[in-house]
Motif scaffolding. Structure first.
Motif, PDB file in Angstrom:
ATOM      1  N   UNK A   1     -20.935  22.769  25.738  1.00 41.88           N
ATOM      2  CA  UNK A   1     -20.212  23.777  24.969  1.00 41.88           C
ATOM      3  C   UNK A   1     -20.295  23.514  23.466  1.00 41.88           C
ATOM      4  N   UNK A   2     -21.090  22.538  23.073  1.00 43.13           N
ATOM      5  CA  UNK A   2     -21.256  22.257  21.651  1.00 43.13           C
ATOM      6  C   UNK A   2     -22.315  23.193  21.080  1.00 43.13           C
ATOM      7  N   UNK A   3     -22.130  23.601  19.820  1.00 50.41           N
ATOM      8  CA  UNK A   3     -23.011  24.599  19.224  1.00 50.41           C
ATOM      9  C   UNK A   3     -23.538  24.106  17.883  1.00 50.41           C
ATOM     10  N   UNK A   4     -24.556  24.810  17.400  1.00 49.56           N
ATOM     11  CA  UNK A   4     -25.193  24.616  16.094  1.00 49.56           C
ATOM     12  C   UNK A   4     -25.927  23.280  16.013  1.00 49.56           C
ATOM     13  N   UNK A   5     -25.195  22.166  16.149  1.00 47.37           N
ATOM     14  CA  UNK A   5     -25.827  20.852  16.093  1.00 47.37           C
ATOM     15  C   UNK A   5     -24.989  19.850  16.878  1.00 47.37           C
ATOM     16  N   UNK A   6     -25.654  18.887  17.491  1.00 48.22           N
ATOM     17  CA  UNK A   6     -24.956  17.851  18.273  1.00 48.22           C
ATOM     18  C   UNK A   6     -24.506  16.758  17.318  1.00 48.22           C
ATOM     19  N   UNK A   7     -23.339  16.960  16.719  1.00 48.73           N
ATOM     20  CA  UNK A   7     -22.879  16.032  15.683  1.00 48.73           C
ATOM     21  C   UNK A   7     -21.580  15.318  16.032  1.00 48.73           C
ATOM     22  N   UNK A   8     -21.029  15.540  17.220  1.00 48.35           N
ATOM     23  CA  UNK A   8     -19.812  14.817  17.590  1.00 48.35           C
ATOM     24  C   UNK A   8     -19.743  14.639  19.099  1.00 48.35           C
ATOM     25  N   UNK A   9     -19.110  13.541  19.496  1.00 49.07           N
ATOM     26  CA  UNK A   9     -18.920  13.220  20.908  1.00 49.07           C
ATOM     27  C   UNK A   9     -17.555  12.574  21.064  1.00 49.07           C
ATOM     28  N   UNK A  10     -17.101  12.488  22.300  1.00 49.08           N
ATOM     29  CA  UNK A  10     -15.775  11.938  22.578  1.00 49.08           C
ATOM     30  C   UNK A  10     -15.894  10.811  23.602  1.00 49.08           C
ATOM     31  N   UNK A  11     -15.344   9.655  23.255  1.00 50.35           N
ATOM     32  CA  UNK A  11     -15.338   8.496  24.148  1.00 50.35           C
ATOM     33  C   UNK A  11     -13.939   8.366  24.766  1.00 50.35           C
ATOM     34  N   UNK A  12     -13.830   8.621  26.049  1.00 51.44           N
ATOM     35  CA  UNK A  12     -12.549   8.602  26.744  1.00 51.44           C
ATOM     36  C   UNK A  12     -12.221   7.180  27.193  1.00 51.44           C
ATOM     37  N   UNK A  13     -11.012   6.719  26.823  1.00 50.72           N
ATOM     38  CA  UNK A  13     -10.560   5.365  27.161  1.00 50.72           C
ATOM     39  C   UNK A  13      -9.293   5.494  28.017  1.00 50.72           C
ATOM     40  N   UNK A  14      -9.419   5.511  29.355  1.00 46.33           N
ATOM     41  CA  UNK A  14      -8.245   5.705  30.213  1.00 46.33           C
ATOM     42  C   UNK A  14      -7.396   4.442  30.334  1.00 46.33           C
ATOM     43  N   UNK A  15      -6.099   4.584  30.079  1.00 50.46           N
ATOM     44  CA  UNK A  15      -5.144   3.489  30.265  1.00 50.46           C
ATOM     45  C   UNK A  15      -4.616   3.538  31.697  1.00 50.46           C
ATOM     46  N   UNK A  16      -4.477   2.392  32.318  1.00 51.68           N
ATOM     47  CA  UNK A  16      -3.959   2.315  33.680  1.00 51.68           C
ATOM     48  C   UNK A  16      -2.495   1.886  33.654  1.00 51.68           C
ATOM     49  N   UNK A  17      -1.617   2.754  34.182  1.00 49.80           N
ATOM     50  CA  UNK A  17      -0.183   2.482  34.231  1.00 49.80           C
ATOM     51  C   UNK A  17       0.257   2.262  35.670  1.00 49.80           C
TER      52      UNK A  17
ATOM     53  N   UNK B   1     -18.347   9.795  16.700  1.00 51.98           N
ATOM     54  CA  UNK B   1     -17.808   9.554  18.040  1.00 51.98           C
ATOM     55  C   UNK B   1     -16.321   9.247  17.911  1.00 51.98           C
ATOM     56  N   UNK B   2     -15.506  10.041  18.586  1.00 52.79           N
ATOM     57  CA  UNK B   2     -14.056   9.845  18.570  1.00 52.79           C
ATOM     58  C   UNK B   2     -13.644   9.049  19.797  1.00 52.79           C
ATOM     59  N   UNK B   3     -12.942   7.978  19.564  1.00 48.22           N
ATOM     60  CA  UNK B   3     -12.423   7.138  20.640  1.00 48.22           C
ATOM     61  C   UNK B   3     -11.029   7.644  21.003  1.00 48.22           C
ATOM     62  N   UNK B   4     -10.824   8.067  22.250  1.00 49.19           N
ATOM     63  CA  UNK B   4      -9.610   8.779  22.633  1.00 49.19           C
ATOM     64  C   UNK B   4      -8.894   8.076  23.793  1.00 49.19           C
ATOM     65  N   UNK B   5      -7.849   7.306  23.509  1.00 47.92           N
ATOM     66  CA  UNK B   5      -7.033   6.743  24.601  1.00 47.92           C
ATOM     67  C   UNK B   5      -6.304   7.870  25.335  1.00 47.92           C
ATOM     68  N   UNK B   6      -6.237   7.768  26.667  1.00 49.60           N
ATOM     69  CA  UNK B   6      -5.613   8.840  27.427  1.00 49.60           C
ATOM     70  C   UNK B   6      -4.970   8.308  28.699  1.00 49.60           C
ATOM     71  N   UNK B   7      -4.095   9.146  29.260  1.00 48.85           N
ATOM     72  CA  UNK B   7      -3.424   8.870  30.533  1.00 48.85           C
ATOM     73  C   UNK B   7      -3.710  10.014  31.488  1.00 48.85           C
ATOM     74  N   UNK B   8      -3.981   9.679  32.751  1.00 59.26           N
ATOM     75  CA  UNK B   8      -4.249  10.713  33.760  1.00 59.26           C
ATOM     76  C   UNK B   8      -3.269  10.568  34.917  1.00 59.26           C
ATOM     77  N   UNK B   9      -2.754  11.714  35.366  1.00 54.30           N
ATOM     78  CA  UNK B   9      -1.924  11.766  36.561  1.00 54.30           C
ATOM     79  C   UNK B   9      -2.147  13.116  37.220  1.00 54.30           C
ATOM     80  N   UNK B  10      -2.938  13.110  38.293  1.00 55.21           N
ATOM     81  CA  UNK B  10      -3.324  14.374  38.905  1.00 55.21           C
ATOM     82  C   UNK B  10      -4.226  15.156  37.963  1.00 55.21           C
TER      83      UNK B  10
END
Length: 468
Positions: free
Chosen positions: A192-208, A316-325
């Motif tokens: 879904x990125x357009x024009x130029x591939x100039x950014x990406x997202x690095x997902x860092x899942x925390x385990x609770x 590249x954006x480093x993104x800490x996240x939490x997942x539940x369902x």
């Protein structure tokens, strides 16, 4: 409409009137009046061109009637246009148009050498005229919006290398930190990125630990914001503080997203040996200082292997996240400030999944329409404040009432998106498809709305101006 042949040419012509109105439109008329004036200007321009090409008075009157039918778009514009201003502007435009028509009628016919355009300019004009809106949309998508597979592969390869380096570093330096498997996410991975591939997202899942933590919906918190969730520490009477690794980042009984981001900033951005990684990847890799975001920049290096590092930098954006369902909470203080304990509910996975489901069900082109709109907004300075989320939700709302999203109807859907977006800007609200309490236009300033409204109103009669 009657024209007189003794009108004075020069400073009293239509040029001065239109230039004056356009230069002062934003100050005097606001978005509605300025938008109306923009449409009126385009229509009058057509009127003059048609009048100049006409061979006799009868053809002139016929062309004039066609052009003034286009001016009816002004009166049919949405309610933001002030009626008093409409009368004033129409009066000046009509007066100037009469005078210019008289001037045109008085001018002697030019010689064939003067009238005949250059072959090159004529061929370009003919080429533009031949292309329909549907064909221009397809051309724009393939040349401006869509990314080449090689470019996407290069960006993903660099992002995966950074992912591997950071994950290995954290495992060696902080082996007790409970983290899930890091991965790439976002528009680059979802095509879904357009024009130029100039950014990406690095997902860092925390385990609770499920028995120690509870994700609290935004509506149940003191913040009452549907996108601002909180993570509460529970069962402290049975499991005292300190049993969970993440207890050290508690603030007021809640896991602080700001504290987590600060921890990763010190543990990764300020500690990793970036020169060593740059040497390994043969690219310049460095953290982006300043701001609450965890961002890494990759630029071309000086080595021989420059194929993987183009001239365009990759962030590249480093993104800490939490997942539940199906709930995904991200640590983004720039979105939840000033609340240090708030986590952001990401609606992006829901929106992307819904668009894919709809296109798969009817073989539609909603995602292509979204990418085209994203490219238009990114390349147009007036529309640049419109981000991907409002555009995706615009298409989701429109899909509830429109079922035909085939390739042959792209031009109709594109024009419909412009009209719908004008309505949302007038209301000052575009509600989220999944969270109606969220207004996706709330971050726009009044000046930004004015500029976007003017551009989109002009595009109602000339949608091609967005595809330049």
């Amino acid at each position: 409409m009657y024209f007189q042949g003794n009108r004075r040419r020069g400073e009293d012509g239509i040029t001065v009137v239109i230039d004056f109105l356009l230069s002062n439109a934003r100050l005097v008329l606001g978005v509605g009046g300025a938008a109306m004036l923009g449409i009126a200007t385009l229509a009058v321009k057509r009127l003059i061109e048609r009048a100049g090409r006409a061979a006799d008075d009868e053809k002139v009157e016929q062309k004039m009637a066609e052009s003034w039918e286009e001016l009816s778009l002004v009166s049919a514009s949405p309610t933001m246009i002030r009626k008093g201003i409409e009368g004033v502007v129409m009066k000046h435009v009509a007066k100037a148009a009469k005078q210019q028509k008289a001037d045109l009628c008085q001018q002697p016919q030019a010689s064939s050498l003067e009238v005949q355009p250059k072959p090159e300019s004529e061929s370009k004009r003919l080429q533009l005229c031949v292309l329909s809106l549907q064909e221009r949309l397809q051309q724009y998508y393939h040349t401006r919006a869509a990314l080449s597979p090689h470019e996407v592969q290069r960006a993903q390869s660099l992002a995966l290398d950074i992912c591997t380096e950071i994950q290995g570093f954290l495992h060696s330096r902080h082996p007790d930190m409970p983290l899930g498997e890091m991965s790439l996410g976002g528009s680059l991975l979802d095509d879904l990125q357009v024009v130029t591939a100039d950014h990406a997202c690095l997902l860092v899942p925390l385990q609770l630990e499920a028995s120690l933590w509870r994700l609290v919906p935004g509506e149940e918190t003191l913040l009452t914001h549907p996108l601002h969730w909180m993570v509460r520490r529970i069962n402290l009477e049975y499991f005292p503080r300190g049993l969970s690794y993440w207890d050290r980042y508690l603030v007021g009984g809640y896991l602080s997203s700001e504290a987590v981001v600060n921890m990763f900033n010190k543990a990764v951005m300020e500690t990793v040996n970036w020169p060593s990684i740059s040497s390994t990847m043969d690219c310049l890799v460095r953290p982006v200082p300043g701001g609450p975001e965890l961002r890494i920049e990759i630029r071309p290096g000086n080595g021989e292997d420059r194929a993987r590092c183009s001239d365009q930098p990759l962030f590249i954006s480093m993104l800490p996240l939490l997942r539940e369902g199906d709930v995904v909470l991200t640590a983004q203080p720039e979105l939840t400030s000033p609340w240090v304990n708030a986590w952001h509910l990401s609606l992006y996975p829901w929106e992307t999944q819904r668009l894919t489901q709809l296109d798969t069900a009817d073989d539609g082109h909603r995602r292509q329409t979204l990418k085209t709109l994203k490219a238009v907004c990114r390349l147009n300075p007036a529309l640049r404040p419109l981000e991907a989320a409002p555009l995706a939700n615009l298409i989701l709302h429109l899909s509830d009432g429109e079922s035909d999203w085939s390739e042959s109807s792209l031009d109709v859907r594109f024009q419909q998106c412009i009209t719908e977006l004008i309505g949302y800007l007038e209301q000052g609200a575009l509600h989220s498809y999944f969270k109606p309490a969220v207004n996706l236009l709330s971050s726009l300033s009044e000046d930004q709305v004015d500029q976007m409204g003017f551009m989109l109103y002009c595009a109602v009669s000339e949608p091609e101006i967005l595809l330049i």
